[in-house]
Scaffold this active site. Structure first.
Site, short mmCIF file in Angstrom:
data_model
loop_
_atom_site.label_atom_id
_atom_site.label_comp_id
_atom_site.label_asym_id
_atom_site.label_seq_id
_atom_site.Cartn_x
_atom_site.Cartn_y
_atom_site.Cartn_z
N TRP A 1 0.83 -1.21 0.00
CA TRP A 1 0.00 0.00 0.00
C TRP A 1 0.86 1.25 0.00
CZ3 TRP A 1 -4.38 -0.59 -2.02
CH2 TRP A 1 -5.08 -1.79 -1.86
N LYS B 1 -12.85 -1.50 6.99
CA LYS B 1 -12.24 -2.47 7.90
C LYS B 1 -12.78 -2.23 9.31
CE LYS B 1 -8.52 -1.96 4.67
NZ LYS B 1 -8.61 -3.18 3.86
N ASP C 1 -1.52 6.56 6.51
CA ASP C 1 -2.61 5.77 5.93
C ASP C 1 -2.99 4.72 6.96
OD1 ASP C 1 -4.25 3.97 4.69
OD2 ASP C 1 -2.86 3.48 3.06
#
Ligand SMILES: Cc1ncc(COP(=O)(O)O)c(C=O)c1O
Length: 365
Positions: free
Chosen positions: A107, A201, A177
Site C-alpha cells: 500500500w 475495515k 494511511d
C-alpha cells in the site's frame, strides 16, 4: 440465521449488533417513516445523524479541536493523490519539491507511485528486500527537514506488518494511511498532520473515507486540481459540498457509538491485543504453521500464516469454510493464509480458528 466468522481483509466483518440496529431502522429511522438511505443529506434528521457520528468519533479518538474530520468518498487510494495535492504548499505557502515516504509494503508502494505524479519522492526507508516483512528501526530513519511532509503506512494490510512506534518527524507534518489500523487502539492524534482511512475495515462499509486533518494544513491545495480534491472545500462544507456517502456515514456512526459503549479505545485495545497474542502464540507453538513477519512488527489486525506443506492450502481453506471460518486465503501476492481480526471479529472467532488450526494440524501433520 447463522453468521460465520469472516476473516476478510476488507470489506470486512461488521459487528452483528450494528447490523441488527441498521436492520431494525431500515424502513423507518426514528419515526421519520423513511430509511436513512432515502433522506436528503441536508435535512434535519440526516444532519443530526452526521453530526453525532462525527462527535462520537472525536470522543472515541480524542481528536483535538484543531483538527477537522472529513467524511469523503474515493477510498484511501484517492488520498494517495489528495495528500500531495493539498500538502505540498501547506508548510509556509511555498511549494516544496519533495516529500519523504516510508516504503514498507504494497500500500505504501501505491502511495509512492501516486505521489510521484506531483512531487519528488524521497524514500526514507525501503524494506522491499525483506519482501516487506519488517519495518526499519526508528534510529535508522533520517528525514529531510525541508520535505513537505512524511508519509507512512502504520499497518500494511497484505503482509501484516505494523510499526511499533510513531516516527518523530519534528516540524514536518506526519501523514498516516491508517486504513487497516484505525480504531484498533488508542493513538495520539496530535502527533499527526493527516490521518486517513478507507472505512471498510474498522469503521463501516466501503464507500466512505475518513480524513482527520490539522487545520493549518487546510487551504493550500493546488488550484489547478479539481475542487473535489481540495480539503478546504470539504472542510468548509462540513463534508457536504456534494452528496456524501450517507448510508456508510450512518453505519460508521453506529460503529463509533458501539465503540464508546464498549468502553472506548482502551477497552477495544485490550481485546485486540489479546486476540492477536493468542493467534500468534498458536502459530509460534506449532511447527506446522509459521508467520513470516519480524516479531517486533507483527500486525494486530492482519495475521498471515503459511502451512509447512502448501499442498494442503486448499484443503485447509475448504475445511475451515465448512466450519464457518471464512475468507482465510492469503493475498494473491503472498499466498498461504491471512486472518484479518479487526474489531468486529469476536474473541470467540479467534478461539474457533485456533481450535480448527490445531485440529487440522493433528490430522495432517
Ligand atoms: C493500508 C491500505 N491502504 C489503502 C488501501 C486502499 O483503500 P481503498 O480501496 O479504500 O482505496 C487499502 C485497502 O485495503 C489498505 O489496506
Amino acid at each position: 440465521m447463522s453468521r460465520v466468522f469472516n476473516f476478510s481483509a476488507g470489506p470486512a466483518a461488521l459487528p452483528t449488533d450494528v447490523l441488527e440496529q441498521a436492520q431494525a431502522e431500515m424502513l423507518d429511522w426514528n419515526g421519520s417513516g423513511m430509511s436513512v438511505m432515502e433522506m436528503s443529506h441536508r435535512g434535519k434528521d440526516y444532519m443530526s445523524i452526521a453530526a453525532k457520528a462525527e462527535a462520537d468519533l472525536r470522543q472515541l479518538m480524542s481528536i483535538p479541536d484543531n483538527y477537522k474530520v472529513l467524511f469523503l468518498q474515493g477510498g484511501a487510494s484517492s488520498q494517495f493523490a489528495m495528500v500531495p495535492i493539498n500538502l505540498l504548499k501547506a508548510r509556509d505557502g511555498q511549494k516544496r519539491k519533495s516529500a519523504d515516504y516510508l516504503l514498507t509494503g504494497q500500500w505504501s508502494k501505491k502511495a509512492v507511485a501516486e505521489a510521484k505524479r506531483y512531487c519528488e519522492v524521497n524514500l526514507v526507508a525501503d524494506t522491499s528486500d525483506s519482501n516487506f516483512t519488517t519495518v526499519p528501526d526508528e534510529a535508522e530513519l533520517t528525514f529531510n527537514p525541508d520535505a513537505a511532509y512524511v508519509h507512512y503506512t502504520p499497518n500494511e494490510t497484505i503482509v501484516g506488518v505494523e510499526f511499533p512506534y510513531i516516527p518523530d518527524t519534528g516540524d514536518v507534518p506526519l501523514v498516516a494511511d491508517m486504513s487497516s489500523t484505525i480504531l484498533s487502539r488508542h493513538i495520539d492524534v496530535s502527533k499527526f498532520g493527516v490521518i486517513y482511512a478507507g472505512a471498510q475495515k474498522n469503521i463501516g462499509p466501503a464507500g466512505l473515507t475518513i480524513v482527520i486533518v490539522r487545520e493549518d494544513l487546510i487551504g493550500h491545495a493546488d488550484p489547478a486540481m479539481p475542487a473535489m480534491f481540495d480539503y478546504k472545500i470539504h472542510a468548509d462544507n462540513d463534508s457536504m459540498y456534494n452528496t456524501p456517502p450517507t448510508y456508510s456515514w450512518y453505519l460508521a456512526g453506529l460503529v463509533f457509538a458501539r465503540g464508546l459503549k464498549l468502553g472506548g479505545m482502551s477497552a477495544v485495545e485490550e481485546v485486540n491485543k489479546r486476540k492477536a497474542e493468542k493467534l500468534y502464540k498458536a502459530i509460534d507453538d506449532s511447527s506446522f504453521y509459521s508467520n513470516p513477519v519480524d516479531v517486533k512488527c507483527r500486525s494486530w489486525m492482519n495475521v498471515p500464516f503459511i502451512l509447512a506443506n502448501s499442498d494442503l492450502d486448499s484443503a485447509f481453506i475448504e475445511q475451515a469454510a465448512a466450519n464457518g471460518l471464512m475468507t482465510l486465503k492469503g493475498h494473491r501476492s503472498v499466498g498461504g493464509m491471512r486472518a484479518s481480526i479487526y474489531n468486529a471479529m469476536p474473541e470467540e472467532g479467534v478461539d474457533a480458528l485456533i481450535a480448527f488450526m490445531q485440529d487440522f494440524e493433528r490430522t495432517n501433520a
